[in-house]
Design a protein around this motif. Structure first.
Motif, PDB file in Angstrom:
ATOM      1  N   VAL A 222       7.948   0.221   4.548  1.00 24.19           N
ATOM      2  CA  VAL A 222       6.615  -0.353   4.757  1.00 24.19           C
ATOM      3  C   VAL A 222       5.949  -0.652   3.416  1.00 24.19           C
ATOM      4  N   ARG A 223       6.062   0.275   2.451  1.00 22.54           N
ATOM      5  CA  ARG A 223       5.471   0.033   1.131  1.00 22.54           C
ATOM      6  C   ARG A 223       6.109  -1.174   0.454  1.00 22.54           C
ATOM      7  N   ALA A 224       7.450  -1.299   0.593  1.00 22.10           N
ATOM      8  CA  ALA A 224       8.121  -2.448  -0.006  1.00 22.10           C
ATOM      9  C   ALA A 224       7.684  -3.750   0.660  1.00 22.10           C
ATOM     10  N   LEU A 225       7.456  -3.694   1.977  1.00 18.35           N
ATOM     11  CA  LEU A 225       6.994  -4.880   2.706  1.00 18.35           C
ATOM     12  C   LEU A 225       5.618  -5.310   2.202  1.00 18.35           C
ATOM     13  N   GLU A 226       4.720  -4.335   1.993  1.00 16.62           N
ATOM     14  CA  GLU A 226       3.381  -4.644   1.475  1.00 16.62           C
ATOM     15  C   GLU A 226       3.466  -5.168   0.047  1.00 16.62           C
ATOM     16  N   HIS A 227       4.371  -4.590  -0.739  1.00 12.50           N
ATOM     17  CA  HIS A 227       4.513  -5.038  -2.127  1.00 12.50           C
ATOM     18  C   HIS A 227       4.954  -6.501  -2.180  1.00 12.50           C
TER      19      HIS A 227
END
Length: 303
Positions: free
Chosen positions: A38-43
């Motif tokens: 999820v963090r990578a998707l937001e990044h």
């Protein structure tokens, strides 16, 4: 930006569950792995997608847009997979090969002998069908490979699909009516007693369909289940026969001439089904090889 399908599925599950933990569990992912995704998707999106709180998460406006489009993309992917799966052959399903009475005489049996010997794990069911029926069954996904007949009125096939000449000739005993004649019309043939295949045989039905309702009605003195018997009857003088030239042994000294009708200039070609499975192209190659061998034998036979 390129989106990973697993990330889209995870994000959709997180939004639906209102929790990264629950979304991860739905996809059988560990919480650390899901959180990192999820963090990578937001990044990569360059914007916050979730608002995190003590009681779970909720999507931001950008997250709502992503979830909505992820639903559309994943639903379309499911439809795509379902459509393709409809053409997937179950493991162990026999290949189905369809052919008319002419190729069933020698071409198909010889190809089956070599193919099945070389592929012990593949089974084949060979059925006799008219070319029109074969084309329909192939299009409907009910067969894998077909040997069909086209004539001079059809577009020429690709060279790789061409098997053999299958032109129709008139056959009689040595010195009989076809002797020393380049061709006979069916009207001329029908003036003599005839022999042929049973009425439901592909060749018999092809003759009936192409000659039309106004064709002369011949007297059939005998009908047989195979072309070898038909040729034997013609050689014995029982009647004239219309058969593919390729089934007539030139060493037998029969009287042979062309059948004059345009549909008599025929070619055997390969056609593939809508659901080609493993082994289909190998079987096609064995059919080509059998056709080449038969052509070579005919060319080397004494006149």
């Amino acid at each position: 930006m390129r989106y990973d399908l697993l990330d889209l599925r995870l994000f959709r599950a997180v939004v639906a569950e209102g929790s990264i933990t629950a979304g991860a569990a739905r996809l059988h992912l560990s919480l650390p792995s899901a959180s990192a995704r999820v963090r990578a998707l937001e990044h990569h999106a360059g914007v916050d997608l979730l608002v995190r709180g003590r009681r779970g998460v909720r999507p931001t406006p950008a997250g709502q847009a992503l979830a909505r489009h992820a639903d559309a993309v994943l639903d379309e992917l499911d439809r795509l997979e379902g459509a393709v799966a409809g053409y997937r052959r179950p493991a162990g399903t026999p290949l189905t090969l369809l052919a008319g009475s002419s190729p069933m005489r020698h071409l198909v049996p010889r190809a089956l002998v070599s193919f099945l010997s070389a592929h012990p794990d593949v089974d084949v069911v060979a059925r006799q069908r008219r070319s029109a029926d074969t084309v329909r069954l192939l299009a409907d996904g009910q067969a894998d490979l077909g040997v069909v007949t086209i004539d001079a009125r059809d577009a020429p096939p690709p060279a790789t699909d061409h098997l053999a000449d299958d032109s129709l000739v008139v056959v009689g005993p040595a010195g009989g009516a076809p002797a020393d004649r380049p061709a006979m019309s069916f009207a001329e043939v029908a003036e003599h007693p005839l022999v042929g295949l049973e009425p439901d045989a592909p060749l018999a039905r092809t003759l009936e369909a192409n000659l039309g309702e106004h064709a002369p009605v011949g007297r059939y003195r005998g009908r047989a289940v195979d072309l070898d018997t038909v040729v034997d009857l013609a050689e014995a003088g029982v009647g004239l026969a219309v058969v593919p030239r390729r089934v007539v042994d030139p060493a037998r000294g029969l009287a042979v001439c062309e059948l004059a009708e345009p549909f008599a200039r025929r070619t055997l070609v390969l056609r593939r089904g809508a659901r080609p499975g493993p082994g289909v192209e190998d079987l096609a190659e064995h059919l080509r090889r059998a056709a080449r061998d038969a052509t070579d034998r005919a060319a080397s036979a004494p006149a």
